[in-house]
Design a protein around this motif. Sequence first.
Motif, PDB file in Angstrom:
ATOM      1  N   SER A   1       0.826  -1.212   0.000  1.00  0.00           N
ATOM      2  CA  SER A   1       0.000   0.000   0.000  1.00  0.00           C
ATOM      3  C   SER A   1       0.860   1.262   0.000  1.00  0.00           C
ATOM      4  CB  SER A   1      -0.948   0.004   1.206  1.00  0.00           C
ATOM      5  OG  SER A   1      -0.232   0.053   2.429  1.00  0.00           O
TER       6      SER A   1
ATOM      7  N   TYR B   1       2.200   1.093  -3.858  1.00  0.00           N
ATOM      8  CA  TYR B   1       1.113   1.251  -4.829  1.00  0.00           C
ATOM      9  C   TYR B   1      -0.099   1.852  -4.117  1.00  0.00           C
ATOM     10  CZ  TYR B   1       4.157  -2.327  -6.830  1.00  0.00           C
ATOM     11  OH  TYR B   1       5.247  -3.025  -7.272  1.00  0.00           O
TER      12      TYR B   1
ATOM     13  N   LYS C   1      -2.707   3.188  -4.934  1.00  0.00           N
ATOM     14  CA  LYS C   1      -4.042   2.940  -5.491  1.00  0.00           C
ATOM     15  C   LYS C   1      -4.762   1.776  -4.816  1.00  0.00           C
ATOM     16  CE  LYS C   1      -3.297   4.834 -10.136  1.00  0.00           C
ATOM     17  NZ  LYS C   1      -3.295   4.540 -11.604  1.00  0.00           N
TER      18      LYS C   1
END
Length: 439
Positions: A134, A137, A139
């Motif tokens: 997390s 990335y 998203k």
Amino acid sequence: MFNSLYKKTDNAPLVVFRILLGLLMIYHCISHIFDGTVYSLYVKPKVTFSFIGMEWLQPLPGNGMYIYFWAMAVFAICITVGFWYRFSTAFFTILWAGTYFMQKTVYNNHHYLILLLLIIMLMFPANAYASVDSKLYPKIKQRSMPVWYIWIFILQIAIVYFFASVAKFYPDWLNGRFTGFITRKINNPYITWLTFNHQFHLFIAYGGILFDLLIVPLLLYKKTRNVAAILSVGFHLFNWAMLNIGIFPFLSMSYLAFFYPPETIRALLLRKKPPLTQDELNGIDLSSKNLLRYFFIPYFIIQLALPIRHHFIKGDVLWTEEGHRLSWRMMLKNKKGTAVFAVEDKTTNDSFVYDLTKILTRLQIKNLANKPDMIWQTAQIIKNEYAKKGHNVAVYVTAKVSVNKRTSRLLIDPKVDLAHTRWNYFAHNEWILLYYELQ
């Protein structure tokens, strides 16, 4: 009602459980390397007893199994920190399944439970928060999940406890005979007055039944939740201290994360995690509804069917072992036996007693004597050994077994050539004698 399953809730329980499960797996893998378990179960044996039909699954040669367990430990670290989570969990699950199906000399229902939990964790985005993924990335970062995720874990552990409780309804448990064997093994001179007391044996017997049967409902009910949690921690710590059952007590205590409100778990263990807004809590997450419908519903149908299959197989599973595995029949009996394998050359009619120590370890010999499937597999191994030398042999077995220290009885029909029989997974194998048959 069904819409409530898709309501959003804080994903703190899933995140916390990912971390705790990962830590337990790290400890399990590394401790097995250093305490001799890898050596005794995977390196030392010349042959292994894999699940029937999975004979192709064999330990790696040389030091391969040590590398195997170190690889598992690395993947477990990745699960814990949430790094390449799906990849790491998938490979760890495959490797864990390999160790589980590769050998059954020492069979453990808890390892089966862990395999199931790994499959569940693989399906869920447990790396959506407090993970390396997390961070790398953003998203994928999420603070919520649908409520039904929590109910999947609760239903899984409820099945385990329910069938474990039902399995205890047999005479030697209800009269305290078997629990007496367990408690008398506790090597503590200060409490022998208790461990040798029959009333204590009955207390353990009925307490075990009630705990398994009621602990999930008590944890689900708000007014009894805290008391049930204390009982659960005490029960599992007692088992850990007295019964030497590995990481299972701590796994069970980790499970408490799914019984408390997610906000409570967040406040206690993920304090930096922002709470969900009211708008988020009122939201509906339908993104994974097909996962629930088409994976988890069939999954739980299988989970409910496996523990009851022995009722459709002739004989008492306590004696025949048919339908025992994958059914949550845990720590129910004291079963010991001896098995003598007689080999007969079909060409010359010469016969002799086969020396099992040529191919099996002492641990394997000790554990196979009361397990018909392992006896059958040993007969196949012996047959194949002589087939390579150009000999067609018959293998007859005289196996005598004692259940809960009663008089030994014949388990296997000594007149049946096991080398030329087939194993029936789905029905009774007639060469396994029933308890009162031909005695």
